[in-house]
Design a protein around this motif. Structure first.
Motif, PDB file in Angstrom:
ATOM      1  N   TRP A   1      -4.693  -2.648   5.243  1.00  0.00           N
ATOM      2  CA  TRP A   1      -4.348  -1.726   4.156  1.00  0.00           C
ATOM      3  C   TRP A   1      -4.614  -0.287   4.607  1.00  0.00           C
ATOM      4  O   TRP A   1      -3.787   0.602   4.427  1.00  0.00           O
ATOM      5  CB  TRP A   1      -5.177  -2.075   2.922  1.00  0.00           C
ATOM      6  CG  TRP A   1      -5.120  -1.083   1.796  1.00  0.00           C
ATOM      7  CD1 TRP A   1      -5.846   0.088   1.681  1.00  0.00           C
ATOM      8  CD2 TRP A   1      -4.296  -1.145   0.619  1.00  0.00           C
ATOM      9  NE1 TRP A   1      -5.543   0.730   0.510  1.00  0.00           N
ATOM     10  CE2 TRP A   1      -4.595   0.001  -0.158  1.00  0.00           C
ATOM     11  CE3 TRP A   1      -3.358  -2.056   0.137  1.00  0.00           C
ATOM     12  CZ2 TRP A   1      -3.977   0.255  -1.382  1.00  0.00           C
ATOM     13  CZ3 TRP A   1      -2.738  -1.808  -1.079  1.00  0.00           C
ATOM     14  CH2 TRP A   1      -3.048  -0.667  -1.825  1.00  0.00           C
ATOM     15  N   LEU A   2      -5.770  -0.042   5.226  1.00  0.00           N
ATOM     16  CA  LEU A   2      -6.124   1.300   5.676  1.00  0.00           C
ATOM     17  C   LEU A   2      -5.256   1.761   6.844  1.00  0.00           C
ATOM     18  O   LEU A   2      -4.971   2.959   6.978  1.00  0.00           O
ATOM     19  CB  LEU A   2      -7.602   1.342   6.072  1.00  0.00           C
ATOM     20  CG  LEU A   2      -8.595   1.147   4.918  1.00  0.00           C
ATOM     21  CD1 LEU A   2     -10.011   1.046   5.456  1.00  0.00           C
ATOM     22  CD2 LEU A   2      -8.484   2.264   3.902  1.00  0.00           C
TER      23      LEU A   2
ATOM     24  N   HIS B   1      -1.703   3.797   6.102  1.00  0.00           N
ATOM     25  CA  HIS B   1      -1.541   5.246   5.917  1.00  0.00           C
ATOM     26  C   HIS B   1      -2.928   5.893   5.976  1.00  0.00           C
ATOM     27  O   HIS B   1      -3.909   5.319   5.474  1.00  0.00           O
ATOM     28  CB  HIS B   1      -0.879   5.554   4.567  1.00  0.00           C
ATOM     29  CG  HIS B   1      -0.411   6.963   4.455  1.00  0.00           C
ATOM     30  ND1 HIS B   1      -1.240   7.994   4.051  1.00  0.00           N
ATOM     31  CD2 HIS B   1       0.795   7.540   4.722  1.00  0.00           C
ATOM     32  CE1 HIS B   1      -0.579   9.131   4.053  1.00  0.00           C
ATOM     33  NE2 HIS B   1       0.660   8.890   4.450  1.00  0.00           N
TER      34      HIS B   1
ATOM     35  N   PRO C   1       0.330   5.812   0.010  1.00  0.00           N
ATOM     36  CA  PRO C   1      -0.633   6.869   0.346  1.00  0.00           C
ATOM     37  C   PRO C   1      -1.535   7.219  -0.829  1.00  0.00           C
ATOM     38  O   PRO C   1      -1.072   7.369  -1.969  1.00  0.00           O
ATOM     39  CB  PRO C   1       0.269   8.055   0.722  1.00  0.00           C
ATOM     40  CG  PRO C   1       1.538   7.430   1.198  1.00  0.00           C
ATOM     41  CD  PRO C   1       1.708   6.211   0.353  1.00  0.00           C
TER      42      PRO C   1
ATOM     43  N   PRO D   1       0.807  -1.222   0.000  1.00  0.00           N
ATOM     44  CA  PRO D   1       0.000   0.000   0.000  1.00  0.00           C
ATOM     45  C   PRO D   1       0.839   1.271   0.000  1.00  0.00           C
ATOM     46  O   PRO D   1       1.883   1.345   0.646  1.00  0.00           O
ATOM     47  CB  PRO D   1      -0.816  -0.116   1.302  1.00  0.00           C
ATOM     48  CG  PRO D   1      -0.078  -1.102   2.151  1.00  0.00           C
ATOM     49  CD  PRO D   1       0.590  -2.042   1.212  1.00  0.00           C
TER      50      PRO D   1
ATOM     51  N   ARG E   1      -4.262   8.148   4.260  1.00  0.00           N
ATOM     52  CA  ARG E   1      -4.863   8.516   2.977  1.00  0.00           C
ATOM     53  C   ARG E   1      -5.175   7.309   2.084  1.00  0.00           C
ATOM     54  O   ARG E   1      -5.647   7.489   0.959  1.00  0.00           O
ATOM     55  CB  ARG E   1      -3.973   9.511   2.223  1.00  0.00           C
ATOM     56  CG  ARG E   1      -3.925  10.891   2.838  1.00  0.00           C
ATOM     57  CD  ARG E   1      -3.492  11.954   1.828  1.00  0.00           C
ATOM     58  NE  ARG E   1      -2.168  11.715   1.270  1.00  0.00           N
ATOM     59  CZ  ARG E   1      -1.940  11.376  -0.001  1.00  0.00           C
ATOM     60  NH1 ARG E   1      -2.942  11.207  -0.853  1.00  0.00           N
ATOM     61  NH2 ARG E   1      -0.699  11.188  -0.429  1.00  0.00           N
ATOM     62  N   THR E   2      -4.929   6.105   2.555  1.00  0.00           N
ATOM     63  CA  THR E   2      -5.322   4.944   1.766  1.00  0.00           C
ATOM     64  C   THR E   2      -6.842   4.792   1.806  1.00  0.00           C
ATOM     65  O   THR E   2      -7.505   5.216   2.742  1.00  0.00           O
ATOM     66  CB  THR E   2      -4.665   3.668   2.305  1.00  0.00           C
ATOM     67  OG1 THR E   2      -4.860   3.603   3.725  1.00  0.00           O
ATOM     68  CG2 THR E   2      -3.185   3.625   1.997  1.00  0.00           C
ATOM     69  N   GLU E   3      -7.379   4.151   0.761  1.00  0.00           N
ATOM     70  CA  GLU E   3      -8.810   3.885   0.664  1.00  0.00           C
ATOM     71  C   GLU E   3      -9.003   2.416   0.327  1.00  0.00           C
ATOM     72  O   GLU E   3      -8.118   1.780  -0.254  1.00  0.00           O
ATOM     73  CB  GLU E   3      -9.460   4.760  -0.419  1.00  0.00           C
ATOM     74  CG  GLU E   3      -9.335   6.259  -0.165  1.00  0.00           C
ATOM     75  CD  GLU E   3      -9.908   7.082  -1.312  1.00  0.00           C
ATOM     76  OE1 GLU E   3     -10.260   6.481  -2.358  1.00  0.00           O
ATOM     77  OE2 GLU E   3     -10.001   8.318  -1.163  1.00  0.00           O
TER      78      GLU E   3
ATOM     79  N   GLU F   1      -3.769   5.383  -2.300  1.00  0.00           N
ATOM     80  CA  GLU F   1      -4.180   4.285  -3.175  1.00  0.00           C
ATOM     81  C   GLU F   1      -5.456   3.610  -2.680  1.00  0.00           C
ATOM     82  O   GLU F   1      -5.769   3.616  -1.497  1.00  0.00           O
ATOM     83  CB  GLU F   1      -3.054   3.258  -3.298  1.00  0.00           C
ATOM     84  CG  GLU F   1      -1.873   3.741  -4.117  1.00  0.00           C
ATOM     85  CD  GLU F   1      -0.918   2.630  -4.476  1.00  0.00           C
ATOM     86  OE1 GLU F   1      -0.300   2.718  -5.554  1.00  0.00           O
ATOM     87  OE2 GLU F   1      -0.780   1.671  -3.678  1.00  0.00           O
ATOM     88  N   HIS F   2      -6.166   2.989  -3.638  1.00  0.00           N
ATOM     89  CA  HIS F   2      -7.459   2.355  -3.382  1.00  0.00           C
ATOM     90  C   HIS F   2      -7.342   0.850  -3.616  1.00  0.00           C
ATOM     91  O   HIS F   2      -6.856   0.402  -4.656  1.00  0.00           O
ATOM     92  CB  HIS F   2      -8.510   2.955  -4.317  1.00  0.00           C
ATOM     93  CG  HIS F   2      -9.893   2.416  -4.109  1.00  0.00           C
ATOM     94  ND1 HIS F   2     -10.878   2.501  -5.062  1.00  0.00           N
ATOM     95  CD2 HIS F   2     -10.464   1.780  -3.048  1.00  0.00           C
ATOM     96  CE1 HIS F   2     -11.988   1.951  -4.610  1.00  0.00           C
ATOM     97  NE2 HIS F   2     -11.750   1.495  -3.388  1.00  0.00           N
TER      98      HIS F   2
END
Length: 398
Positions: free
Chosen positions: A266-267, A270, A248, A246, A272-274, A250-251
């Motif tokens: 995953w979240l 960071h 920053p 992952p 700002r991850t989605e 990213e989805h």
């Protein structure tokens, strides 16, 4: 930022006009309309222009503000409007030349000055309109945080939440109405919180003490994820997150969410991850939402439905994980919907799925990894190795 915009956002402290800089006083004297919370307006009783009380919820006030375009307008905010304040919410709706900001010291700055805590070493978080669990990933013994809370009653709720998750011994400093004549500072611990008549606005400084911190490395212990047995176990999860890698912003698509552990980790990588977790079982989907909320990543989107049909309409992924039910049709749909440069990781347990991944590896490259784990278990009066089913993992960049 223009020197002559129609909107000025003025940061206001608890001492009202006495603490305002000359530029802020000038903006107020020239204003045709001033908008702010009732508490803020009460701190400026001598306003001669039109005043509008900002409604609750906050979003309801935005259309009212926009109707003032072309008039000299001041919006009152607490302290620094861009430190857990209204500034970011408002300015993203405006052009650069339409606004300016005149900040005052933030609640965080005032609290740090009282406590002697360096702000660059202290977590600051606005929990006045967010769940307490947003703090959960950061809690560990010795960590310090300053958080804003909704009102005085929320302090007891916050203390109870800390106690429930194993951080009851944490030291709390309750800071009320800082920067004004009503300022008051009191100390307690989360598990002995009995303070009453706590005035608004309120913040709490936390010196965390507890034994149930959430590890920072991928592959958190399984105990943190409520599950019915459908979970990617800790060692496999660590290897899977390493392959997903992952970054920053990213989805992730997490297909076959189970307990949600992959998407949640995953979240946690960071802020700002989605991620979107797709799960066919409604009970498991509800459990994923609960796990995400409890671990401070309530931004996880959960879709209840069967893939690949449930993938229709989702925002494009930067990475995809297929953890259950991998099939030819699933891989074809996912591959078609992945943009160039996106990453795919798929785990297989059955022989049929293993053959499928081997064929896709042959056609598209990437890395094929066979993971075999064994755990020490009692064997009579001694111990022996008990092997788990081997996992075949295919990872590839399109």
């Amino acid at each position: 930022m223009s020197d002559n915009p129609w909107l000025t956002i003025v940061g206001l402290g608890e001492d009202g006009p006495d603490g305002l800089a000359p530029a802020s006083l000038k903006a107020l004297s020239e204003a045709e309309v001033v908008m702010g919370a009732a508490r803020h307006l009460s701190l400026l009783p001598d306003l001669r222009c039109e005043t509008i009380v900002w409604p609750v919820p906050f979003a309801d006030g935005v259309p009212i503000l926009m109707q003032q375009r072309g008039r000299k307008t001041v919006v009152l905010a607490s302290g620094d409007p861009f430190w857990h304040g209204a500034g970011g919410s408002l300015t993203k709706l405006l052009d650069a030349g339409e606004w300016r900001s005149l900040p005052a010291p933030s609640t965080m700055a005032l609290a740090a000055a009282v406590l002697g805590w360096p702000l660059e070493q202290t977590l600051t978080m606005g929990l006045h309109a967010a769940p307490f669990a947003r703090l959960r990933p950061h809690l560990a013994t010795g960590e310090r945080a300053i958080v804003t809370l909704r009102d005085g009653a929320a302090v007891a709720d916050f203390a109870a939440w800390l106690s429930d998750i194993g951080f009851g011994p944490s030291d709390l400093t309750v800071l009320e109405a800082l920067g004004g004549p009503r300022a008051r500072i009191r100390h307690t611990t989360a598990n002995a919180m009995t303070l009453t008549e706590i005035a608004h606005p309120v913040s709490v400084a936390l010196d965390a003490k507890g034994t149930d911190a959430l590890p920072q490395a991928s592959g958190r212990p399984d105990q943190f994820f409520d599950n019915d047995g459908q979970i990617t176990k800790r060692p496999i999860r660590a290897l899977t997150l390493s392959a997903l890698a992952p970054l920053p912003g990213e989805h992730l698509w997490d297909i076959g969410g189970g307990s949600g552990s992959i998407a949640i980790e995953w979240l946690l990588a960071h802020p700002r991850t989605e991620a979107t977790s797709v799960e066919i079982n409604p009970e498991r989907a509800a459990r994923i939402r609960t796990n995400a909320a409890n671990l401070g990543v309530d931004r996880l989107t959960v879709v209840t439905g069967a893939a690949p049909e449930a993938l229709e309409g989702l925002a494009q992924p930067d990475a995809v994980f297929i953890g259950g039910g991998v099939s030819e049709g699933m891989l074809q749909t996912v591959w078609q919907n992945m943009p160039q440069g996106a990453r795919l990781v798929a785990n297989a347990v059955t022989l049929e799925a293993e053959v499928l991944l081997a064929n896709w590896h042959s056609a598209h490259g990437g890395e094929l990894l066979r993971i075999e784990l064994a755990h020490a278990n009692p064997l009579g009066r001694k111990r022996g190795w008990k092997s788990s089913y081997p996992i075949v993992q295919w990872s590839v960049i399109k």
